[in-house]
Design a protein around this motif. Structure first.
Motif, PDB file in Angstrom:
ATOM      1  N   ALA A   1      34.309  43.045  36.387  1.00  0.00           N
ATOM      2  CA  ALA A   1      34.198  41.660  36.852  1.00  0.00           C
ATOM      3  C   ALA A   1      35.569  41.054  37.097  1.00  0.00           C
ATOM      4  CB  ALA A   1      33.426  40.837  35.819  1.00  0.00           C
ATOM      5  N   LEU A   2      36.520  41.355  36.215  1.00  0.00           N
ATOM      6  CA  LEU A   2      37.879  40.848  36.408  1.00  0.00           C
ATOM      7  C   LEU A   2      38.518  41.460  37.650  1.00  0.00           C
ATOM      8  CD1 LEU A   2      39.595  40.696  32.885  1.00  0.00           C
ATOM      9  CD2 LEU A   2      39.305  38.821  34.510  1.00  0.00           C
ATOM     10  N   SER A   3      38.343  42.764  37.825  1.00  0.00           N
ATOM     11  CA  SER A   3      38.959  43.442  38.970  1.00  0.00           C
ATOM     12  C   SER A   3      38.431  42.911  40.299  1.00  0.00           C
ATOM     13  CB  SER A   3      38.703  44.956  38.881  1.00  0.00           C
ATOM     14  OG  SER A   3      39.338  45.498  37.738  1.00  0.00           O
ATOM     15  N   ALA A   4      37.187  42.454  40.299  1.00  0.00           N
ATOM     16  CA  ALA A   4      36.591  41.931  41.539  1.00  0.00           C
ATOM     17  C   ALA A   4      36.975  40.475  41.805  1.00  0.00           C
ATOM     18  CB  ALA A   4      35.065  42.046  41.455  1.00  0.00           C
ATOM     19  N   LEU A   5      37.640  39.852  40.840  1.00  0.00           N
ATOM     20  CA  LEU A   5      37.969  38.430  40.967  1.00  0.00           C
ATOM     21  C   LEU A   5      39.261  38.259  41.768  1.00  0.00           C
ATOM     22  CD1 LEU A   5      37.061  35.597  39.988  1.00  0.00           C
ATOM     23  CD2 LEU A   5      38.564  35.910  38.012  1.00  0.00           C
ATOM     24  N   GLU A   6      39.214  37.491  42.840  1.00  0.00           N
ATOM     25  CA  GLU A   6      40.422  37.183  43.601  1.00  0.00           C
ATOM     26  C   GLU A   6      40.249  35.845  44.305  1.00  0.00           C
ATOM     27  OE1 GLU A   6      41.112  39.610  47.198  1.00  0.00           O
ATOM     28  OE2 GLU A   6      39.499  40.869  46.406  1.00  0.00           O
ATOM     29  N   VAL A   7      41.386  35.146  44.407  1.00  0.00           N
ATOM     30  CA  VAL A   7      41.308  33.784  44.932  1.00  0.00           C
ATOM     31  C   VAL A   7      40.854  33.767  46.390  1.00  0.00           C
ATOM     32  CG1 VAL A   7      43.028  32.903  43.317  1.00  0.00           C
ATOM     33  CG2 VAL A   7      43.781  33.779  45.543  1.00  0.00           C
TER      34      VAL A   7
ATOM     35  N   ASN B   1      38.763  30.167  38.794  1.00  0.00           N
ATOM     36  CA  ASN B   1      37.372  30.528  39.055  1.00  0.00           C
ATOM     37  C   ASN B   1      36.436  29.383  38.683  1.00  0.00           C
ATOM     38  OD1 ASN B   1      35.447  32.545  39.892  1.00  0.00           O
ATOM     39  ND2 ASN B   1      34.886  32.806  37.739  1.00  0.00           N
ATOM     40  N   ALA B   2      36.726  28.717  37.549  1.00  0.00           N
ATOM     41  CA  ALA B   2      35.893  27.592  37.130  1.00  0.00           C
ATOM     42  C   ALA B   2      35.971  26.445  38.130  1.00  0.00           C
ATOM     43  CB  ALA B   2      36.319  27.120  35.746  1.00  0.00           C
ATOM     44  N   MET B   3      37.166  26.162  38.616  1.00  0.00           N
ATOM     45  CA  MET B   3      37.335  25.105  39.604  1.00  0.00           C
ATOM     46  C   MET B   3      36.529  25.421  40.867  1.00  0.00           C
ATOM     47  SD  MET B   3      40.780  24.039  41.658  1.00  0.00           S
ATOM     48  CE  MET B   3      40.668  25.600  42.523  1.00  0.00           C
ATOM     49  N   ALA B   4      36.603  26.686  41.302  1.00  0.00           N
ATOM     50  CA  ALA B   4      35.862  27.070  42.499  1.00  0.00           C
ATOM     51  C   ALA B   4      34.353  26.997  42.284  1.00  0.00           C
ATOM     52  CB  ALA B   4      36.254  28.490  42.911  1.00  0.00           C
ATOM     53  N   MET B   5      33.924  27.131  41.017  1.00  0.00           N
ATOM     54  CA  MET B   5      32.506  27.066  40.697  1.00  0.00           C
ATOM     55  C   MET B   5      32.036  25.639  40.428  1.00  0.00           C
ATOM     56  SD  MET B   5      31.406  30.257  40.780  1.00  0.00           S
ATOM     57  CE  MET B   5      29.936  30.320  39.779  1.00  0.00           C
ATOM     58  N   GLY B   6      32.930  24.663  40.636  1.00  0.00           N
ATOM     59  CA  GLY B   6      32.529  23.273  40.520  1.00  0.00           C
ATOM     60  C   GLY B   6      32.952  22.564  39.254  1.00  0.00           C
ATOM     61  N   ALA B   7      33.807  23.181  38.414  1.00  0.00           N
ATOM     62  CA  ALA B   7      34.278  22.510  37.202  1.00  0.00           C
ATOM     63  C   ALA B   7      35.050  21.248  37.566  1.00  0.00           C
ATOM     64  CB  ALA B   7      35.167  23.447  36.395  1.00  0.00           C
ATOM     65  N   GLU B   8      35.015  20.259  36.683  1.00  0.00           N
ATOM     66  CA  GLU B   8      35.655  18.960  36.926  1.00  0.00           C
ATOM     67  C   GLU B   8      37.170  19.059  36.740  1.00  0.00           C
ATOM     68  OE1 GLU B   8      34.382  16.125  37.889  1.00  0.00           O
ATOM     69  OE2 GLU B   8      32.263  16.598  37.877  1.00  0.00           O
ATOM     70  N   ILE B   9      37.800  19.876  37.561  1.00  0.00           N
ATOM     71  CA  ILE B   9      39.254  20.085  37.510  1.00  0.00           C
ATOM     72  C   ILE B   9      39.844  19.598  38.819  1.00  0.00           C
ATOM     73  CG2 ILE B   9      41.081  21.826  37.440  1.00  0.00           C
ATOM     74  CD1 ILE B   9      39.204  23.520  35.673  1.00  0.00           C
TER      75      ILE B   9
ATOM     76  N   ARG C   1      44.934  37.952  42.015  1.00  0.00           N
ATOM     77  CA  ARG C   1      43.839  38.916  41.967  1.00  0.00           C
ATOM     78  C   ARG C   1      43.669  39.426  40.539  1.00  0.00           C
ATOM     79  NH1 ARG C   1      45.108  43.362  46.439  1.00  0.00           N
ATOM     80  NH2 ARG C   1      46.968  43.516  45.115  1.00  0.00           N
ATOM     81  N   GLY C   2      42.428  39.555  40.130  1.00  0.00           N
ATOM     82  CA  GLY C   2      42.160  40.057  38.790  1.00  0.00           C
ATOM     83  C   GLY C   2      42.608  41.486  38.598  1.00  0.00           C
ATOM     84  N   ARG C   3      42.563  42.278  39.662  1.00  0.00           N
ATOM     85  CA  ARG C   3      42.956  43.679  39.502  1.00  0.00           C
ATOM     86  C   ARG C   3      44.433  43.805  39.122  1.00  0.00           C
ATOM     87  NH1 ARG C   3      42.355  43.661  45.347  1.00  0.00           N
ATOM     88  NH2 ARG C   3      40.201  44.262  45.029  1.00  0.00           N
ATOM     89  N   THR C   4      45.249  42.823  39.527  1.00  0.00           N
ATOM     90  CA  THR C   4      46.654  42.829  39.105  1.00  0.00           C
ATOM     91  C   THR C   4      46.746  42.652  37.596  1.00  0.00           C
ATOM     92  OG1 THR C   4      47.327  41.873  41.216  1.00  0.00           O
ATOM     93  CG2 THR C   4      48.878  41.689  39.388  1.00  0.00           C
ATOM     94  N   LEU C   5      45.951  41.748  37.069  1.00  0.00           N
ATOM     95  CA  LEU C   5      45.924  41.515  35.632  1.00  0.00           C
ATOM     96  C   LEU C   5      45.437  42.748  34.886  1.00  0.00           C
ATOM     97  CD1 LEU C   5      46.578  39.001  33.874  1.00  0.00           C
ATOM     98  CD2 LEU C   5      44.150  38.496  33.887  1.00  0.00           C
ATOM     99  N   VAL C   6      44.384  43.383  35.389  1.00  0.00           N
ATOM    100  CA  VAL C   6      43.853  44.587  34.754  1.00  0.00           C
ATOM    101  C   VAL C   6      44.882  45.702  34.784  1.00  0.00           C
ATOM    102  CG1 VAL C   6      42.099  46.403  34.953  1.00  0.00           C
ATOM    103  CG2 VAL C   6      41.446  43.993  35.181  1.00  0.00           C
ATOM    104  N   ARG C   7      45.598  45.839  35.898  1.00  0.00           N
ATOM    105  CA  ARG C   7      46.630  46.871  35.991  1.00  0.00           C
ATOM    106  C   ARG C   7      47.734  46.628  34.958  1.00  0.00           C
ATOM    107  NH1 ARG C   7      47.360  46.536  41.080  1.00  0.00           N
ATOM    108  NH2 ARG C   7      49.198  45.183  41.079  1.00  0.00           N
ATOM    109  N   GLU C   8      48.136  45.365  34.778  1.00  0.00           N
ATOM    110  CA  GLU C   8      49.150  45.043  33.772  1.00  0.00           C
ATOM    111  C   GLU C   8      48.637  45.363  32.365  1.00  0.00           C
ATOM    112  OE1 GLU C   8      50.204  40.962  34.246  1.00  0.00           O
ATOM    113  OE2 GLU C   8      51.348  41.291  36.095  1.00  0.00           O
ATOM    114  N   MET C   9      47.365  45.073  32.117  1.00  0.00           N
ATOM    115  CA  MET C   9      46.795  45.372  30.801  1.00  0.00           C
ATOM    116  C   MET C   9      46.794  46.873  30.536  1.00  0.00           C
ATOM    117  SD  MET C   9      43.544  42.779  30.590  1.00  0.00           S
ATOM    118  CE  MET C   9      43.730  41.000  30.477  1.00  0.00           C
ATOM    119  N   ARG C  10      46.442  47.649  31.534  1.00  0.00           N
ATOM    120  CA  ARG C  10      46.431  49.106  31.346  1.00  0.00           C
ATOM    121  C   ARG C  10      47.843  49.622  31.082  1.00  0.00           C
ATOM    122  NH1 ARG C  10      41.543  51.218  32.344  1.00  0.00           N
ATOM    123  NH2 ARG C  10      40.108  50.120  33.774  1.00  0.00           N
ATOM    124  N   ALA C  11      48.813  49.086  31.795  1.00  0.00           N
ATOM    125  CA  ALA C  11      50.199  49.514  31.584  1.00  0.00           C
ATOM    126  C   ALA C  11      50.663  49.146  30.178  1.00  0.00           C
ATOM    127  CB  ALA C  11      51.107  48.874  32.633  1.00  0.00           C
ATOM    128  N   PHE C  12      50.317  47.928  29.735  1.00  0.00           N
ATOM    129  CA  PHE C  12      50.717  47.491  28.402  1.00  0.00           C
ATOM    130  C   PHE C  12      50.046  48.344  27.331  1.00  0.00           C
ATOM    131  CE2 PHE C  12      50.279  44.462  24.755  1.00  0.00           C
ATOM    132  CZ  PHE C  12      51.628  44.393  24.443  1.00  0.00           C
TER     133      PHE C  12
END
Length: 605
Positions: free
Chosen positions: A191-197, A126-134, A145-156
């Motif tokens: 915000a995380l759930s809405a984040l996707e490449v 996300n930082a790279m897409a926002m112009g970070a020097e990466i 996708r962020g929703r995948t990460l959120v789903r894993e967190m809920r399962a854990f």
């Protein structure tokens, strides 16, 4: 406290990410390969477990010629912010951009690679897409996708609740999530759930590369690989063996050295159009200078300031510490010293020590969060703690006392409250016994007060006996709810634990009993000494703590009237590391009670 004389141990600094500043450790390279690396952490318990491995990774990269920056995301680690902060994802993203900018700064690195693990990888994207020097990316266990990460967190989170028998979680605001003691607000989850490449639009540059690592055989996210190729990246996929070992309990976690080498080979294939500069110890000009004034974090409300640095030991080693002090005049000479909880770094269990330090600094009390040998950012071999007995060696108590020497010399503070969980509680107990400057000790879930090599074997033996003797266990077998094979397997596992711990011979056990009878009970004698020196003690236990059962069985708890300076308290639940929020809140209340009582009884200054 001092800054290091070389970059080997890292150089602490703060990044001006908005709205909360970020703590980072910079590792300068002895040579120059032209590029630098920023390491971006996962979330929560994974971040805690992998901390020492990420430190080892940064050291490895620096030795290979790549200056490296390890980042604590805002609201985590030693950075500013709290879990309820608004715009947390935006703050994380800005922190990554600030870190890359620091590495790229005047006289700095010509190209930047972000190594992101889990959440860190997604935030780096996300930082790279926002112009970070990466320029380039190494992504490990990173979804598209962020929703995948959120789903894993809920399962854990569900698995944790089941594992520890948490039937009634601590009430949280609507939409919030607790994951192994760490909290995400509804706004952050949304915000995380809405984040996707797929919705990101990074600047297209020729020559950009990405290395995607599997997770112990689990394939990389195919959507992530396809998107990166579509954005013009030269994508390489590779094995990521060692992920699970890196995320083991902090004392058991091991650096993924094969991945270090794999990433090193991949970095070395970068085609940098600039000529390589000569080998140098120089850092990017934007970095904080060695030997200069130490970096400091000042609370936005002006209540306290924090300063990281090293404490020199007599043997030449160094401990790492973060001091937290009120900006206005304090409440006298009292200082809280927050000790490592097992192999967890100075931030404490679920970041509790950061919260304690900042809360009390805002109320006028100094504190220090300490890393002893081999933990966090202190010198030493962290792998030694796979042997639990290494937490209970005398020289670690000696290191705590040397830290008190340094602190007293720096600030003329001569009265200390030691606060610890697990092995930290043991160090607090013995620090109070051995050092007249310690006026109080808060001991949360200590595993032992006196260590001996056969302790774990005896505990495992009692567990085996208890499991096999319980009628309910055999009733489940007879009712068909548990197979005989599983019951036998459980017994074998427990017996193996006894063997690993080492079984003492009957003769050695008899000798130990004779020594205790001849010299008196060492716990009782120690508590008598602490009573006679008028030191305030608090012992607090969660359910199922073996030491509490042993103290009760040996008759110590029936004699509490003998030690009026000792308070015994219960903590909610049965999780040793205080992951449930209600256990954390209860521990905070107990700590506050001890500190308030000590302040009331302190001489005015």
């Amino acid at each position: 406290m001092s800054t290091p004389d070389r970059f080997g141990g890292g150089l602490p600094l703060y990044l001006d990410s908005a709205p909360h500043r970020s703590f980072a450790m910079f590792h300068g390279a002895s040579g120059d390969r032209g590029g630098g690396v920023i390491l971006l952490p996962p979330f929560g318990w994974d971040e805690v477990c992998s901390y020492r491995s990420r430190r080892a990774w940064a050291l490895w990269l620096a030795a290979a010629g790549y200056p490296s920056l390890r980042l604590d995301l805002p609201s985590a680690g030693d950075s500013e912010g709290t879990p309820d902060a608004a715009g947390r994802l935006a703050n994380w993203t800005d922190a990554v951009g600030c870190g890359a900018e620091r590495l790229r700064g005047p006289g700095g690195c010509g190209w930047i690679t972000a190594i992101g693990v889990g959440l860190g990888g997604l935030v780096g994207l996300n930082a790279m897409a926002m112009g970070a020097e990466i320029d380039d990316l190494v992504l490990w266990a990173t979804p598209s996708r962020g929703r995948t990460l959120v789903r894993e967190m809920r399962a854990f989170a569900g698995l944790e609740a089941s594992r520890f028998g948490i039937s009634e979680p601590t009430p949280l605001p609507t939409g919030w999530l607790e994951v192994a003691g760490f909290v995400l607000s509804e706004q952050t989850l949304d915000a995380l759930s809405a984040l996707e490449v797929a919705s990101m639009a990074p600047e297209r540059r020729s020559g950009r590369r990405a290395l995607l690592l599997e997770r112990d055989g689990l394939p990389v996210d195919p959507g992530l690989a396809a998107w990166l190729r579509g954005e013009g990246f030269d994508v390489t996929e590779g094995p990521g063996d060692g992920y699970g070992a890196m995320m083991a309990e902090p004392a058991e976690a091991r650096p993924p050295e094969d991945v270090f080498a794999q990433v090193g080979d991949w970095l070395a294939r970068h085609e940098d159009p600039r000529p390589h500069r000569a080998s140098t110890d120089e850092r990017p000009a934007a970095m904080h200078p060695v030997g200069g004034p130490a970096p400091q974090l000042v609370d936005p409300d002006g209540a306290f300031g924090e300063q990281p640095g090293w404490l020199e030991l007599a043997d030449g080693g160094r401990l790492f510490a973060v001091s937290c002090a009120p900006v206005a005049s304090g409440s006298g000479e009292l200082t809280l010293v927050l000790l490592n909880a097992g192999a967890v770094r100075r931030t404490g269990p679920n970041r509790m020590w950061v919260e304690v330090a900042r809360r009390w600094a805002a109320r006028g009390v100094n504190s220090v969060r300490l890393d002893v040998e081999g933990i966090g950012d202190a010198d030493g071999d962290g792998t030694a703690y796979a042997d639990v007995g290494e937490f209970y060696v005398p020289h670690l108590v000696g290191q705590v006392r040397q830290a008190l020497d340094a602190l007293a010399g720096d600030r003329a503070h001569s009265r200390f409250v030691l606060i610890g969980l697990c092995s930290g509680a043991y160090w607090a107990f013995h620090g109070a016994l051995e050092d007249s400057r310690v006026v109080a000790a808060v001991m949360l879930n200590p595993r032992v007060l006196y260590w001996d090599s056969g302790l774990e074997a005896r505990r495992a033996a009692r567990e085996v006996g208890g499991s096999l003797a319980r009628g309910s266990s055999w009733r489940r077998v007879l009712e068909g709810r548990v197979s005989p094979a599983r019951m036998l397997g459980m017994a074998i596992v427990l017996i193996r634990r006894i063997v690993r711990a080492g079984i003492e011979s009957p003769a050695r056990l008899r000798d130990a009993r004779r020594r205790r009878r001849a010299g008196g009970d060492e716990v009782e004698l120690a508590l008598d000494r602490l009573r006679d020196s008028d030191k305030r003690l608090l012992l607090a236990f969660s359910g199922s703590e073996p030491l509490r059962d042993e103290l009760e069985r040996d008759g110590h708890l029936s004699q509490l009237a003998r030690w009026p300076n000792l308070e015994l308290a219960d903590l909610p639940g049965s999780v040793h590391t205080l992951r449930p929020l209600n256990a954390q809140r209860a521990a905070h209340d107990l700590i506050d009670r001890v500190v308030e009582a000590e302040l009331e009884s302190s001489p005015t200054t």
